[in-house]
Design a protein around this motif. Structure first.
Motif, mmCIF file in Angstrom:
data_model
loop_
_atom_site.group_PDB
_atom_site.id
_atom_site.type_symbol
_atom_site.label_atom_id
_atom_site.label_comp_id
_atom_site.label_asym_id
_atom_site.label_seq_id
_atom_site.Cartn_x
_atom_site.Cartn_y
_atom_site.Cartn_z
ATOM 1 N N VAL A 42 0.837 -1.195 0.000
ATOM 2 C CA VAL A 42 0.000 0.000 0.000
ATOM 3 C C VAL A 42 0.872 1.245 0.000
ATOM 4 O O VAL A 42 1.801 1.367 0.810
ATOM 5 N N THR B 98 -1.530 -7.934 -3.747
ATOM 6 C CA THR B 98 -2.313 -6.752 -4.074
ATOM 7 C C THR B 98 -1.457 -5.516 -3.909
ATOM 8 O O THR B 98 -0.760 -5.349 -2.897
ATOM 9 N N VAL C 86 -1.820 -1.427 -3.865
ATOM 10 C CA VAL C 86 -2.815 -0.371 -3.709
ATOM 11 C C VAL C 86 -2.113 0.987 -3.701
ATOM 12 O O VAL C 86 -1.194 1.212 -2.908
ATOM 13 N N ILE D 119 -4.657 -1.751 -7.680
ATOM 14 C CA ILE D 119 -5.797 -0.872 -7.420
ATOM 15 C C ILE D 119 -5.292 0.551 -7.233
ATOM 16 O O ILE D 119 -4.421 0.812 -6.387
#
Length: 257
Positions: A36, A54, A56, A79
């Motif tokens: 992130v 993931t 982000v 994302i």
């Protein structure tokens, strides 16, 4: 998320990942982690591999890769990530089981790609995309848990699409350049038949272009195709190409069939 220490000169492991600086390039591997707000910008990697995981709000501005390969084991998700002038490697870029959502590709090097197992949702594409195929159905459907790749809400209005095809993707669910250079058209067989009837005395190469459009253009699930003026009849003179464009796009109506 701790500082990755991109400029460090020693080996280090961070939360299940490893990062090995070299003189010019760096290697980083990600396995099933969440990253992130990580700044990868202006870095060079000899291999960027993500086996799931993931990302982000990560920044890949002017990042370069020798090898880029994501989505091997489980879906890799990006994302709200930014890929501005990102240098994806020619012949060594692989979006396997990946999902990109609300990402921005601004002047990124997207060239000579076959993207057949990745999903794109609400992404923005700016700049030139070269010789690339995007697929709405996974190439190896038996290895994934879906029959279709999710593809909608993507904005290509500021993109320059050079020999780019979209297969099994609903074209009306994307945004395209609002210029006279591009058009979404349906009823390809009917349009080609009507144009052929009007150009019987034209050079044979015009008929060849029409036959190629009819026989080799991939329609979307509703029968539409995205055509570009300068790629229509690339062997034709500009005058003939404009005349053919008018017959197929501007002047055609259903009453002709």
């Amino acid at each position: 998320m701790p500082d990755l220490g991109i400029d460090a000169r020693r080996h280090q492991a961070v939360e299940g990942c490893w990062y090995r600086p070299t003189v010019q390039l760096a290697t980083r591997e990600n396995r099933h982690e969440e990253w992130v707000d990580v700044d990868f910008s202006h870095q060079a990697f000899d291999w960027f591999g993500a086996f799931g995981g993931t990302f982000v709000r990560c920044d890949f501005t002017e990042t370069s890769f020798e090898r880029f390969s994501v989505g091997h084991e489980g879906q890799t998700r990006f994302i709200d990530c930014r890929f501005q002038r990102t240098r994806f490697p020619l012949g060594n870029t692989h979006f396997f089981n990946a999902r990109l959502q609300r990402c921005v590709f601004d002047g990124a090097r997207l060239r000579d790609l076959r993207v057949d197992s990745a999903e794109f949702v609400d992404c923005v594409f700016r700049g030139r995309i070269w010789h690339t195929m995007f697929f709405g159905r996974p190439f190896m459907r038996g290895t994934l848990d879906r029959e279709h790749n999710e593809w909608h809400g993507n904005d290509f209005s500021a993109a320059d699409l050079v020999d780019v095809s979209f297969r099994d993707i609903d074209l009306h669910l994307q945004r395209w350049p609002d210029t006279a250079e591009y058009a979404l058209i349906d009823r390809i067989d009917e349009r080609v038949a009507a144009a052929t009837a009007s150009v019987r005395d034209w050079p044979d190469r015009v008929l060849a272009e029409l036959n190629d459009l009819r026989d080799h253009t991939h329609r979307d699930p509703h029968g539409f195709v995205l055509v570009r003026r300068r790629e229509l009849g690339h062997r034709l003179t500009p005058r003939l190409r404009d005349q053919l464009w008018a017959l197929l796009v501007e002047d055609y109506n259903d009453d002709q069939t």
